[in-house]
Design an enzyme around this catalytic site. Sequence first.
Site, PDB file in Angstrom:
ATOM      1  N   TYR A 112      21.510   4.827  12.793  1.00 35.95           N
ATOM      2  CA  TYR A 112      20.656   4.400  11.680  1.00 35.95           C
ATOM      3  C   TYR A 112      19.463   5.353  11.522  1.00 35.95           C
ATOM      4  CZ  TYR A 112      17.213   1.700   9.098  1.00 35.95           C
ATOM      5  OH  TYR A 112      16.260   1.311   8.190  1.00 35.95           O
TER       6      TYR A 112
ATOM      7  N   LYS B 286      18.609   7.882   8.357  1.00 39.60           N
ATOM      8  CA  LYS B 286      17.359   7.803   7.590  1.00 39.60           C
ATOM      9  C   LYS B 286      16.621   9.142   7.586  1.00 39.60           C
ATOM     10  CE  LYS B 286      17.712   3.681   5.943  1.00 39.60           C
ATOM     11  NZ  LYS B 286      17.677   3.380   4.510  1.00 39.60           N
TER      12      LYS B 286
HETATM   13  N1  LIG Z   1      13.216  -4.186   7.372  1.00 36.66           N
HETATM   14  C1  LIG Z   1      12.786  -3.124   8.026  1.00 36.66           C
HETATM   15  O1  LIG Z   1      12.167  -3.220   9.085  1.00 36.66           O
HETATM   16  C2  LIG Z   1      13.025  -1.736   7.484  1.00 36.66           C
HETATM   17  C3  LIG Z   1      12.332  -0.665   8.061  1.00 36.66           C
HETATM   18  C4  LIG Z   1      12.565   0.609   7.582  1.00 36.66           C
HETATM   19  C5  LIG Z   1      13.446   0.818   6.530  1.00 36.66           C
HETATM   20  N2  LIG Z   1      14.097  -0.255   6.001  1.00 36.66           N
HETATM   21  C6  LIG Z   1      15.024   0.012   4.908  1.00 36.66           C
HETATM   22  O2  LIG Z   1      14.659  -0.765   3.778  1.00 36.66           O
HETATM   23  C7  LIG Z   1      15.826  -1.156   3.067  1.00 36.66           C
HETATM   24  C8  LIG Z   1      15.905  -2.663   2.966  1.00 36.66           C
HETATM   25  O3  LIG Z   1      15.769  -3.230   4.238  1.00 36.66           O
HETATM   26  P1  LIG Z   1      16.128  -4.738   4.567  1.00 36.66           P
HETATM   27  O4  LIG Z   1      15.299  -5.148   5.710  1.00 36.66           O
HETATM   28  O5  LIG Z   1      16.129  -5.547   3.336  1.00 36.66           O
HETATM   29  O6  LIG Z   1      17.618  -4.462   5.120  1.00 36.66           O
HETATM   30  P2  LIG Z   1      18.952  -5.259   4.977  1.00 36.66           P
HETATM   31  O7  LIG Z   1      19.856  -4.705   6.005  1.00 36.66           O
HETATM   32  O8  LIG Z   1      18.722  -6.673   4.991  1.00 36.66           O
HETATM   33  O9  LIG Z   1      19.357  -4.939   3.487  1.00 36.66           O
HETATM   34  C9  LIG Z   1      20.223  -4.059   3.082  1.00 36.66           C
HETATM   35  C10 LIG Z   1      20.847  -4.563   1.793  1.00 36.66           C
HETATM   36  O10 LIG Z   1      21.874  -3.632   1.485  1.00 36.66           O
HETATM   37  C11 LIG Z   1      23.059  -4.344   1.188  1.00 36.66           C
HETATM   38  N3  LIG Z   1      24.205  -3.509   1.500  1.00 36.66           N
HETATM   39  C12 LIG Z   1      24.708  -3.192   2.711  1.00 36.66           C
HETATM   40  N4  LIG Z   1      25.800  -2.422   2.586  1.00 36.66           N
HETATM   41  C13 LIG Z   1      25.992  -2.236   1.252  1.00 36.66           C
HETATM   42  C14 LIG Z   1      26.955  -1.541   0.483  1.00 36.66           C
HETATM   43  N5  LIG Z   1      27.950  -0.861   1.058  1.00 36.66           N
HETATM   44  N6  LIG Z   1      26.845  -1.564  -0.861  1.00 36.66           N
HETATM   45  C15 LIG Z   1      25.843  -2.253  -1.466  1.00 36.66           C
HETATM   46  N7  LIG Z   1      24.903  -2.941  -0.788  1.00 36.66           N
HETATM   47  C16 LIG Z   1      24.978  -2.925   0.559  1.00 36.66           C
HETATM   48  C17 LIG Z   1      22.994  -5.610   2.020  1.00 36.66           C
HETATM   49  O11 LIG Z   1      23.858  -6.621   1.525  1.00 36.66           O
HETATM   50  C18 LIG Z   1      21.515  -5.948   1.912  1.00 36.66           C
HETATM   51  O12 LIG Z   1      21.252  -6.722   0.765  1.00 36.66           O
HETATM   52  C19 LIG Z   1      16.999  -0.542   3.823  1.00 36.66           C
HETATM   53  O13 LIG Z   1      17.295   0.736   3.294  1.00 36.66           O
HETATM   54  C20 LIG Z   1      16.454  -0.392   5.212  1.00 36.66           C
HETATM   55  O14 LIG Z   1      17.144   0.586   5.940  1.00 36.66           O
HETATM   56  C21 LIG Z   1      13.896  -1.516   6.444  1.00 36.66           C
END
Ligand SMILES: NC(=O)c1ccc[n+]([C@@H]2O[C@H](COP(=O)([O-])OP(=O)(O)OC[C@H]3O[C@@H](n4cnc5c(N)ncnc54)[C@H](O)[C@@H]3O)[C@@H](O)[C@H]2O)c1
Length: 266
Positions: A172, A176
């Site tokens: 992951y 990123k």
């Molecule tokens: N929450 C955190 O701590 C954090 C920190 C840094 C970066 N991020 C990034 O922020 C973004 C949102 O994070 P989050 O916490 O809501 O994560 P999450 O994992 O809950 O959300 C990801 C979303 O992407 C969707 N998804 C997964 N595979 C998919 C596919 N093949 N096609 C379409 N949709 C798909 C999921 O259904 C979900 O709604 C992500 O890119 C994550 O990597 C999150």
Amino acid sequence: MSGGPKDISDVAKRRFDLRGKVVIITGGGKGIGKIYAREFARAGARVVAADIDGEGAEQVAAEIVAEGYEAVGLRADITDAAAVEAMAKLALDRFGAIDVLVNNASLMSVLPRRDWMEIPVEEWDRVMTVNLRGMFLCCHAVAPTMKARKYGKIVNISSSRVWEGTPLRLHYTTSKAGVVGFTRALARELGPHGITVNSVSPGATMSETQVASSSGNYLATRVEGRAIERAQIPEDLVGAVMFLSTPASDFMTGQTMNVDGGKAMH
Ligand SMILES: NC(=O)c1ccc[n+]([C@@H]2O[C@H](COP(=O)([O-])OP(=O)(O)OC[C@H]3O[C@@H](n4cnc5c(N)ncnc54)[C@H](O)[C@@H]3O)[C@@H](O)[C@H]2O)c1
């Protein structure tokens, strides 16, 4: 004479104006993407929430519409070129344009945190496929219409893990970091067409999905070392993503804005 503030100029109004803009948000069916969808709609944007969780995406759109704003939700697996093309077509058919693409969907909360030696190679490949190929396909699908209008905004979601070198989801974190390189190179490819490509790197954020997948006090420990020492919530990210989606950022491209309460000072 009234001592009230002078009305702001039209130029100033347009700088941060999202009213009527068509914004595609991938992963808009839950987690942080759901908050982006809701807040963009509340700012007047017409939102396309796309997610592999189609029910979630449709539910988010229905809630937005119930509030009196504009949105449509659909199931789209971003690794599937045909599905992503259909997503772009829906935005064009329904709203007539695509102004902004927020590449937010990724595999994260579903991934166990474990030693890198224990990551199955199939899981490594799947993470790269969703987090990198997916973003590539989404950009591919929206670029022609943005190029034709000589304007567009692409915002890719990275992670502050890249600056910190956070372990235990090595695939992951690596993907990123790929988002940052992708953002820089694509910014040069699309700059001549008036399209900006930028990235936001969130710190550990209390999204509903992240909270559900984190055991014990993992998220609380991630607060340590922040200049602003509190838990990060999805709403903390909205301003940066919106800024990169409005004309206010038109001369800024290829950049990654870190939003983590001042832990990593990138
Ligand atoms: N929450 C955190 O701590 C954090 C920190 C840094 C970066 N991020 C990034 O922020 C973004 C949102 O994070 P989050 O916490 O809501 O994560 P999450 O994992 O809950 O959300 C990801 C979303 O992407 C969707 N998804 C997964 N595979 C998919 C596919 N093949 N096609 C379409 N949709 C798909 C999921 O259904 C979900 O709604 C992500 O890119 C994550 O990597 C999150």
